[in-house]
Every structure is written in structure tokens, then in C-alpha cells.
Design an enzyme around this catalytic site. Structure first.
Site, PDB file in Angstrom:
ATOM      1  N   ASP A  46      -3.495 -10.993  10.571  1.00 37.60           N
ATOM      2  CA  ASP A  46      -4.417 -11.978  10.928  1.00 37.60           C
ATOM      3  C   ASP A  46      -3.786 -13.139  11.659  1.00 37.60           C
ATOM      4  O   ASP A  46      -4.374 -13.684  12.769  1.00 37.60           O
ATOM      5  CB  ASP A  46      -4.983 -12.398   9.788  1.00 37.60           C
ATOM      6  CG  ASP A  46      -5.842 -11.601   8.999  1.00 37.60           C
ATOM      7  OD1 ASP A  46      -6.524 -10.484   9.742  1.00 37.60           O
ATOM      8  OD2 ASP A  46      -5.930 -11.527   7.995  1.00 37.60           O
ATOM      9  N   VAL A  47      -2.379 -13.339  11.489  1.00 34.77           N
ATOM     10  CA  VAL A  47      -1.818 -14.605  12.024  1.00 34.77           C
ATOM     11  C   VAL A  47      -1.268 -14.283  13.552  1.00 34.77           C
ATOM     12  O   VAL A  47      -0.964 -15.314  14.521  1.00 34.77           O
ATOM     13  CB  VAL A  47      -0.468 -14.838  11.350  1.00 34.77           C
ATOM     14  CG1 VAL A  47      -0.900 -15.419   9.873  1.00 34.77           C
ATOM     15  CG2 VAL A  47       0.455 -13.982  11.413  1.00 34.77           C
TER      16      VAL A  47
END
Lengths: 461, 98
Positions: free
Chosen positions: A391-392
Site C-alpha cells: 500500500d505504501v
């Protein structure tokens, strides 16, 4: 020791604590900072023991020995991946100690010079009650956080109808009970308020999902500080007041940093429910194609690169691949490749967790960079090696305002010439969303276990 | 005005508020790489609440408050020893480039 002399000694202890936090401004001075902290604590404890009222040395020594032995053994044995649980457990102890000290002050107010039984100064009662309530919330909240992090209970949020109203009702009951206690000094009411505060501590933490745990731990850190400060006011002890303020603000700042790193407001974290059910989210589009690669391909690409940025996520620690990654980085460095690490603030399970995990694997700290420091360098980097993170790195945070992670600061790995993405499968990340990075032309997917894949790359290098 | 004493509570409040400001600036200067040790260290120093426990455990006659003090003292001691030791253990891992 005269009261004036004691007060001065507590002042010295408080200064030591400020210096201990100041030392953490760089890894080079950090250990000296920790020594300051220890010195401050020794001064505070000895000053208190030198108080003429304190004569029961047998119990004191027993408590210090038992507690000291347990604490030291835990500290030396704990795995670095388990740091979040440990910190949560430690917070609960501070909370419980605050509750106990408040109760002791109620039962023996003479020892603290705040009045006599059933006739305690009103100001002291108010301070005591504030310390008690925050301490009790810290205790039970930290226990729930510990259980979630340790996997004793599920990490998903517990949500039910009327939850916020129930919490409001509990909050009002606590305020009413606390007010009544301050007027009546009834011991029964004291314990009822304590029980209600324990209950609300549980209620506050259960709706918060696993993804938000870094915020929760920071918040409980802050609470433990405010509880200590509350007790410090009751005890009229400056060392305790100053330390409580320091710890309270430290936790508040860390909560803020974590919220900002996830682009979530503090209020929405507290209200909870995040990371619950994302089944209705965009499903993975089967039309899109990915470019899978082998360990040998990855080794070839990285070896011929000028610079490589490794982007580690918590999956790296879960797979225990830190050492393999460091080995890979060492081999690349030897063949003249510039290797750096890019760490997102929420890469681990608590603030700064990934840095500790990398340090444990002997990665030098000057090779590890924060998001702001390194993000502009991806566009001039040959290879971004993403391992255990998802996600990052998801560009949807910038491009899709509908995405659950919209607005979250991400590492711009998509700007590098080649993205190597180590992943078990195409499944979605923690936030339950697809990552368009997988389907980008410049991305090569390395399917497999993070540790196994990295070891295979090391063999090919 | 001159004859009216300032409540000692106000002094303590002053100390408290100033300490929040000190904490605010000191903590912002902590490098993000050390945020985990920061948490374990703040956790250890917040256990200075042990001073309250020591006073409760202080008398040499047994009472409920002494028992409470003893338990609080033991819990805080776990935290102090555990917190400082684990912080030191983590900090020892941070090494510069050789």
C-alpha cells in the site's frame, strides 16, 4: 533529606529525562541519552527512599528485585518483531501502577501529605481522580492493543450498533461518578469509577483495526504520560509532573506523525472501523497483464544498475528476510551498485519499527532514508526493489480520490526505471486495494516468499 | 495583592505547561529512525511513577495502601528495568557505515 533538597534532586532527575529524549536526535548520541534516563531514574528512586517516612525497606527491595528481574529477562529475550506488543504491555503496567498509586493515596492520604482519611483536600482529589481515570484507560486499552498485536484476538475492528452512544454514556457516567467521588470521598465510588474507566478503555480500542495500531500504540504512550502527570500533581512531585508532560507530548506527536503518514484524521482513527471489510472494493481486473520474472532476471537487472533503492515493508519482517536482503545489498555494493533503503513511516507495526528491524540485520543507519529524504531520488534510480510492502507504494493514493488510501503520502517507486516487486501473489494489500504498479510496463513481479526469493537472488549474484 | 499568596498548584501547573513545550520541541527533534526507541524510553521514564509507589510501600506497618504500593512498585520496576534494557539493546544495533 529535607523537602527542599528532595525537590532539587527531583529537578535534576527531570533534567536528566529531558536530556535522555534529546539524545535520541541522532543514533550517535542516543545511547548516552539512555544513560541519562537511567541516571535520572536512580536519582528519583534514591531521593524518595531517603524520605524519612520511607522505612519499610524489605518490601521495597523485594519489589525492585522481582520487578527488575522480570523486566530484564523480558527485555533481553524479546524479538524485535514483537516490539509493538512489548511496548503495549509496558504501557499497561504504567497505567496499572497509576491506578494503584491513586488508590494508595486514597487509603493512606497522610503518607502523601494531602489530608487525612475521608478528609482529603479537594484539589488533590480532583488530581487523583484524573490520574486514576487516565491510568485505568491506559491499562485496559493497552491490554486490548497487546492482545490484538500478539494475535490473541483478531485484528479486525469490533463494531456494533450504538457503540458510540454506549461510549458516550460510559463517559458521562465516569464524569458523574468522579464528581460524586470528589465530594463524598467514598471508596466504593472510587472503585466503581475505576471499573467504568477500565471498561471504556476496552471500548475505545476494540473498534480500531489492525492497520491503525501504530496510532493506537502512540496514543496509549501519550495517555500513560498524562496519567503519570495526574498522579504527579497529587503527589506534588515535579519529577513526575515534568516526565508526564514529556511522555504525554511525545506520544501525541507520534500519533500525529502516524496519522499524517496514513492521511487519516485522528478522530477517524479513534472512531474506528478502518480495515474492516473491503470485499466490495474493486476486484482485480483479469484483463491487465503482469510481467513475471525470476530471481536470475532480478539479479541481472540489479547487478547492471547504477543505483538500487530497497523498499521494505512489514512483510519482510514476517518472512524473516531482513538478513537475506542485507546480504543481497552487500553483494550489490561490492559490485559497485549504490544501494539505499527507503522507509515509509508506517512500514512497520509501530513508529520507527522498520528502522529497528533493519538495524538488527546490520544495515548501517546512514543507508536508511525517510520518505521525505529519498522520494525525489526515485526518478533518477535504476531499480526500486519492493519487498514486503504494498500500500505504501500504491500510486492510487495520488491518482484515485475514491481510493481508501487517497492522499496518503507514498514512496514514488513508479518513477524509477525498473520496479522489482517481490510478492506471494497478486492479492491486495492491508487496505484491501489493488495496486496498479503491478501492471506497469516497467514493473517485474517476482512471485514467491520474500526470504526464498531474496536468497535465490543472492545465489544468482 | 502583595499579601495574597499564590496557590502552589499554580506553580505546578506552570511547570507542567512549560514541560509540555519542552517535550514538544525535544520530541520533534528526535530522528524518525529512532521513534521505536523513543517509545520504549518514554515508557521507561514514565515509570518514575514509582516514586508514588515507594511512598505507599514506605511505612513499616502492614496496611492495604502498603500492599497497593508494593504491587505498583513491582509493576513500575518491570517497566523501568525492561524499558531501559530493551532501549539500550535496540540502540546498540544502530551502526554507522563501516
Amino acid at each position: 533529606m529535607s523537602p527542599n533538597l528532595s525537590a532539587l534532586a527531583y529537578l535534576v532527575a527531570a533534567i536528566c529525562f529531558v536530556m535522555s529524549l534529546r539524545g535520541l536526535s541522532s543514533p550517535a548520541t542516543a545511547r548516552r541519552g539512555n544513560i541519562y534516563g537511567i541516571v535520572g531514574m536512580v536519582i528519583a528512586v534514591l531521593t524518595t527512599i531517603a524520605n524519612p517516612q520511607v522505612v519499610g525497606y524489605d518490601l521495597i527491595l523485594a519489589g525492585l528485585l522481582i520487578g527488575g528481574a522480570i523486566g530484564t529477562v523480558i527485555a533481553l529475550r524479546i524479538q524485535m518483531t514483537a516490539m509493538p506488543q512489548l511496548v503495549a504491555a509496558f504501557h499497561s503496567l504504567v497505567g496499572m501502577a497509576a491506578v494503584m498509586v491513586a488508590a494508595a493515596a486514597l487509603y493512606a492520604p497522610e503518607s502523601y501529605g494531602i489530608g487525612t482519611t475521608e478528609n482529603i483536600k479537594i484539589a488533590s482529589l480532583i488530581e487523583m481522580t484524573i490520574g486514576l481515570i487516565i491510568g485505568a484507560i491506559t491499562f485496559s486499552g493497552s491490554i486490548v492493543a497487546f492482545a490484538k498485536l500478539q494475535g490473541l484476538v483478531g485484528g479486525s475492528p469490533v463494531i456494533f450498533w450504538g457503540q458510540h452512544w454506549l461510549n458516550l454514556l460510559l463517559g458521562l457516567l465516569i464524569v458523574a461518578g468522579a464528581s460524586y467521588f470528589c465530594v463524598s470521598q467514598s471508596k466504593e465510588v472510587f472503585w466503581i469509577v475505576t471499573a467504568l474507566a477500565f471498561l471504556i478503555g476496552i471500548m475505545i480500542i476494540i473498534p480500531i483495526g489492525g492497520a491503525d495500531m501504530p496510532v493506537v500504540i502512540s496514543m496509549l504512550n501519550s495517555y500513560s504520560g498524562w496519567a503519570a502527570a495526574g498522579i504527579g500533581f497529587t503527589l506534588e512531585n515535579t519529577a513526575l509532573i515534568v516526565t508526564g508532560a514529556l511522555v504525554g507530548s511525545a506520544g501525541a506527536i507520534l500519533s500525529y506523525i502516524m496519522c499524517r503518514a496514513m492521511n487519516r484524521s485522528f478522530v477517524s482513527v479513534i472512531l474506528g472501523g478502518y480495515g474492516a471489510d473491503h470485499s466490495d472494493n474493486e476486484t482485480i481486473d483479469s484483463d491487465k497483464t503482469v510481467k513475471p520474472g525470476s530471481a536470475a532476471d532480478a539479479a541481472f537487472i540489479m547487478k547492471s544498475a547504477e543505483s538500487v533503492i530497497i523498499v521494505p515493508g512489514y512483510g519482510l519482517a514476517v518472512a524473516q528476510a531482513q538478513h537475506a536482503v542485507r546480504e543481497m545489498a552487500d553483494l550489490l555494493t561490492e559490485s559497485g551498485v549504490r544501494v539505499r533503503y527507503a522507509v515509509h513511516p508506517v512500514a512497520g507495526r509501530m513508529p520507527g519499527h522498520m528502522n529497528v528491524l533493519l538495524a538488527e540485520a546490520n544495515v548501517p543507519y546512514d543507508d536508511v532514508f525517510e520518505l521525505d529524504q529519498i522520494n525525489s531520488d526515485f526518478s533518477t534510480t535504476d531499480v526500486a526493489f519492493v519487498i514486503g510492502a504494498n500500500d505504501v507504494t500504491n500510486p492510487a493514493a495520488k491518482r484515485n480520490p475514491q481510493s481508501p488510501i487517497a492522499g496518503m503520502p507514498i514512496l514514488d517507486v513508479e518513477n524509477s526505471r525498473t520496479v522489482l516487486f517481490v510478492k506471494r501473489s497478486l492479492s491486495a494489500g492491508y487496505a484491501g486495494i489493488d495496486n496498479e504498479l503491478f501492471y506497469q510496463d516497467s514493473t517485474m513481479m517476482l512471485f514467491g516468499d520474500a526470504k526464498q526469493m531474496t536468497e535465490d537472488i543472492v545465489k544468482s549474484l | 495583592m502583595a499579601t495574597e499568596m499564590i496557590d502552589p498548584f499554580i506553580f505546578r501547573l506552570t511547570i507542567f505547561v512549560l514541560a509540555i513545550f519542552v517535550g514538544y520541541y525535544v520530541v520533534w527533534s528526535v530522528t524518525p529512525a529512532l521513534h521505536t526507541p523513543l517509545m520504549s524510553a518514554t515508557n521507561a521514564i514514565s515509570s518514575v511513577i514509582i516514586v508514588g509507589a515507594l511512598i505507599a510501600a514506605g511505612p513499616d506497618t502492614m496496611s492495604l495502601s502498603r500492599v497497593l504500593g508494593f504491587i505498583a512498585l513491582t509493576l513500575a520496576a518491570i517497566n523501568i528495568f525492561g524499558g531501559f534494557a530493551v532501549t539500550q539493546r535496540m540502540l546498540r544495533m544502530y551502526k554507522p557505515k563501516r
